[in-house]
Design an enzyme around this catalytic site. Structure first.
Site, short mmCIF file in Angstrom:
data_model
loop_
_atom_site.label_atom_id
_atom_site.label_comp_id
_atom_site.label_asym_id
_atom_site.label_seq_id
_atom_site.Cartn_x
_atom_site.Cartn_y
_atom_site.Cartn_z
N SER A 1 3.76 -1.84 10.16
CA SER A 1 4.78 -1.45 10.69
C SER A 1 5.39 -2.89 10.70
O SER A 1 6.78 -3.21 11.02
CB SER A 1 5.01 -1.93 12.29
N HIS B 1 -9.45 1.98 5.24
CA HIS B 1 -7.88 1.79 5.84
C HIS B 1 -8.42 2.35 6.86
O HIS B 1 -8.93 3.43 6.03
CB HIS B 1 -7.39 1.93 4.64
N ASN C 1 1.14 -1.36 0.29
CA ASN C 1 -0.21 -0.18 -0.11
C ASN C 1 1.27 1.25 -0.08
O ASN C 1 1.54 1.68 1.08
CB ASN C 1 -0.98 -0.07 0.90
N TRP C 2 0.88 1.78 -1.09
CA TRP C 2 2.00 3.16 -1.52
C TRP C 2 1.18 4.29 -0.69
O TRP C 2 1.87 5.45 -0.27
CB TRP C 2 2.46 3.33 -2.62
N LYS C 3 -0.11 4.32 -0.38
CA LYS C 3 -0.51 5.35 0.06
C LYS C 3 -0.32 6.57 -0.69
O LYS C 3 -0.07 6.33 -2.25
CB LYS C 3 0.50 6.06 1.49
N GLU D 1 -5.49 -4.44 11.01
CA GLU D 1 -4.21 -3.62 11.21
C GLU D 1 -4.52 -2.90 12.53
O GLU D 1 -5.20 -2.02 12.59
CB GLU D 1 -4.03 -2.52 9.59
N GLU E 1 -6.36 4.76 7.59
CA GLU E 1 -6.54 6.28 7.09
C GLU E 1 -7.68 7.21 6.21
O GLU E 1 -8.25 8.32 7.32
CB GLU E 1 -4.69 6.60 6.27
N GLY F 1 2.30 2.88 10.26
CA GLY F 1 2.70 3.82 10.50
C GLY F 1 3.73 4.35 11.53
O GLY F 1 4.72 5.22 11.57
#
Ligand code: PEP
Length: 247
Positions: A210, A94, A8-10, A165, A96, A171
Site C-alpha cells: 500500500s 510474492h 509490480n503490475w500483477k 511485504e 500472491e 492491496g
C-alpha cells in the site's frame, strides 16, 4: 547503495495498454541514474516494454519464473526466455504466489538458485500474515522464509534484493507504519549479516504494501529502507512517477 523503486503490475495491462502507459511514464523520467527504476509487467507485455525501455535507463523485470531452463512445463516461462527480452530482475515468492498459488519455501528456494545461476537478480518477497503479526510471529516468519530461500547460497546475498511485504498491507490500502517497517528491515539486515558477515550491507531491503504517492516519502526518509515495491499505485504512470521521485 542506489535505491530501487519497482512496479509490480500483477495481472494488469495488455500490450497496448503497456505501450500507452510507458509513453506517459517515460515523459516523467529524469536522471534515471539517481535511482534504479524497475517495471515488472505481465509476461505478455515484456516484449513491447523491452523495446520501449531500451536506452531509457528504466529497467525491466518479470513477476515470476520457472527454475528449469526449458522443457515440459506447460504454461511456465524460463529465465533464459526472460533474459533474452532484456529482463534484469525477477520477483520471486510474492505473497500472491505463496498464498494463492501455493508456492512453497522449497520451490522459492529453487527459483532463487536458478536466478543466481542464470545471472538475473531475484527480488525475494517475504512477509507475515495478519494473524501471524497479531500472534507476535513476524520476525520468526520472516526469518524462516529468508533462511529457507537462501539455504546453502548464503554467500551470494549480495546478488539478491529482499522485499519485506507484510501480507496484510498488500492491496489493502493500509500500509505498515514506516517505524514498523524499519523494525523488520533492521531485523532482516542483522539476519543477513549473521548469515554472511562478508557481504554485510550489500543486499537492498525494500518495503512493499500500500505504498502511494502520499506516503512514499515517509518510508524513503529512513535509510534502512533501500527502496519500494509498488503494486496498485504503480498502475497509473503519474502516480508511479510521483513515488519514484518522492525522495
Ligand atoms: C505488491 O503487490 O507487491 C504490492 C506491494 O501491492 P500494493 O502496492 O497494491 O499493496
Amino acid at each position: 547503495m542506489r535505491r530501487l523503486i519497482a512496479a509490480n503490475w500483477k495481472m494488469n495491462k495488455t500490450p497496448k495498454e503497456t505501450e500507452e502507459y510507458l509513453k506517459k511514464f517515460l515523459r516523467f523520467v529524469e536522471h534515471p541514474e539517481s535511482r534504479e527504476i524497475l517495471i515488472c509487467p505481465p509476461f505478455t507485455s515484456l516484449c513491447v516494454a523491452s523495446e520501449m525501455l531500451k536506452g531509457t535507463g528504466v529497467k525491466l523485470g518479470a513477476q515470476n519464473c520457472h527454475y528449469e531452463k526449458k522443457g515440459a512445463f506447460t504454461g511456465e516461462v524460463s529465465i533464459p526466455m526472460l533474459k533474452e527480452l532484456g529482463c534484469e530482475y525477477v520477483i520471486v515468492g510474492h505473497s500472491e504466489r505463496r498464498h494463492i498459488f501455493g508456492e512453497s519455501d522449497e520451490l522459492i528456494h529453487k527459483k532463487v538458485v536458478a536466478c543466481l545461476e542464470e545471472g538475473i537478480r531475484p527480488i525475494l518477497c517475504v512477509g507475515e500474515k495478519k494473524e501471524e503479526r497479531e500472534a507476535g510471529m513476524t520476525f520468526k516468519v520472516v526469518e524462516t522464509q529468508i533462511k529457507l530461500a537462501l539455504n546453502g547460497i548464503e554467500e551470494h546475498v549480495d546478488k539478491i534484493d529482499i522485499a519485506y511485504e507484510p501480507v496484510w498491507a498488500i492491496g489493502t490500502g493500509i500500509p505498515a507504519t514506516p517505524e514498523d517497517a524499519v523494525e523488520v528491515h533492521i531485523f532482516i539486515r542483522n539476519l543477513l549479516k549473521e548469515m554472511n558477515p562478508k557481504n554485510e550491507g550489500k543486499t537492498r531491503i525494500l518495503y512493499g504494501g500500500s505504498v502511494k504517492p502520499e506516503n512514499a516519502k515517509e518510508f524513503m526518509k529512513h535509510e534502512e529502507i533501500n527502496g519500494l515495491l509498488v503494486g496498485t499505485a504503480s498502475l497509473d504512470p503519474e502516480s508511479f512517477a510521483k513515488i519514484v521521485y518522492s525522495f
